[in-house]
Design an enzyme around this catalytic site. Sequence first.
Site: not given
Ligand code: T1G
Length: 622
Positions: A63, A109, A112, A132
Amino acid sequence: MPAFAQYDVRDGVAVITIDNPPVNAIGPGVLEAIEESVERGVADPGVRALVLIGAGATFVAGADINIFRALTTREQALEGTAMMHARFRRIEDASKPAIAAIHGHALGGGLELAMACHYRIAANDARVGQPEVLLGLIPGAGGTQRLPRLCGPVMALDMCTGGQPVAAPKALASGILDRIVDGNRQNLIDAALAFARERAAGGEIRRTRDRADKLADIDAARRACDERRAALEPIAQNPAPYAAINAIEAACMLPFDAGSALERELFADCVLSDASRALVHLFFAEREAAKVAGVSRDTPTLDIGRAAVLGAGRLGGGIARTYVDAGIPVLLKDVSQAALAREMQTIRRSYQSSVLNGTLTPEAVERRMALITPTTALDEFDTVDIVTEALVEDLKVKTSVFADLGCATRAGCLLASTTATFDVDELARASGRPASVIGHHYFRPAYTMPLIEIVRGRGTGPEVVATSLKLVKRLGKVGVVVGHCVDLVANRMLASYVREAYLLLDEGASARQIDRALTRFGMPAGPFAMEDVADIDVARIRQQVRQHGVKRRAATRGAVTEDEIVGRITTALASEGAHVLKEGCASRPGDIDIICCYGFGFPRARGGPMYYAHNQRLTTDD
Ligand code: T1G
């Protein structure tokens, strides 16, 4: 309005490409677009099966985390997760086989969504996870209910309480994936199309929510949950791991809908928690830290194919190991053969625990050790792309060495110093190549401590800064660009922490009371119990305080409460941080938060000293 999902039919299979750069996060409109495409495929008489795939480099990274920053009420949280649950359920109820084709990452998500599909096929280098908990959350779209049905409660507990992604082969073996394929995204699409046709021919629709075989042994599941609760940190500022266990336990004990309802309630508890707000702050602060003035995404970077480290002491050896752990061959130079031999033994011994706990095979250790070439000469230094100097903190030694390096290395070779004391500009002048000189300040032991302070000199070239940021990520660490100040930022912040503790001691608090208050706050160790961490010489500070004392605020000794201790220490940290910002040693408060959390364990669930102090002020101002 961007499309978010492209739809095209290939020989009876609808390919739905999810497209929301950069990581296909599920933000407003994305899930609607996916669901509309699924409905279109189901209604299309020419379509026999559906494939969902991510555009660009990855499947779906979860998400959009920004959404959670906007949530202020429990009702909003419950409404949001209910919407996701309902949409995923409708995808799961599709009357034609739906296959998730995963490359890059399927996280949160994203996983999921993949589990709401009937099958999952992945590239063999893909990774899946429920991270998460690292945001103070739990899966809020059915993840705690579907994951145990695919891989069983024990692995689901690992994934949802640890938050670490799982590589495709392990996800296949556990039952999360149905197939993995070699090669690139096109291979994955081709394999997914073939797989979809197989499933369509078989007329098989397998809904994850109906699968119960992995949950058959309820007693074993309950035991696993109880063991996991007992194993969690006794004082967890982050309640999410406990909530994840409760949700997974419900998956094992309750029908799917009841378990899902409990997941939504637990998610709502977590998403409004202080810990989650703090961890979401750090998620974005870490990414902001990589945005440096004068350095853009287009700034060219230099390839680092081979490295060299000067100095076979504990720090130099740890840096050499950091490089080989990332697969980069390294020359380890010292003037003393004996020191080299000793450090090579130390590095080899440092792998022992990884072999004992099975994370590394003896053969893998030998392969890494073979990547280190000990040497007493600069002969091969014209073949390396970066030299990291890790010598004694003596300016004469360092300037002399940088003068030699300026001659012994290629024009494009980065020349990095680990110094936290001297101005890299002095070393830059000595080298004759200021644009190539930068500071890479590691913390001991370098191969485990995650932080590197990247010290930008006045003459450091933007491509050297950009290369350093990229290299730090490749080394599996977190880099923050800082300006020069003595001790740099982490050590300086830690020194203020220790000094304030001595003031409190002087005013009547006991060392034990101070340590206890701060470990209860979440610090890994109190100032009087900590060894030399974050490269700071805590003994040196104690010595300073004993010798010169500190400016006492109140000479009256008396009882000090734990709240006062935490308040004084966190205020001292925030005040030092304000000076660091004012002097230009750090660019943003969030940079200081990242440095303190990764540098000496300021509790992440508190968001870092600057975030914490700002929120405390807000609370007291209320
Ligand atoms: N939401 C919004 N922005 C995100 C994002 C996310 N989930 N993941 C990455 N970004 C943005 C980040 O801020 C950056 O932005 C750009 O993408 C590149 O990220 C409903 C509640 C996927 C392994 O926790 O682990 O789903 O700085 O530098 O090194 O049950 O991003 O370029 O403007 O990290 O290649 C769960 C978090 C959410 C994954 C890629 N998901 N992201 O790594 O790139 S909660 C996460 C990561 C959820 C559900 C629940 C990593 C990556 P900008 P980056 P990267």
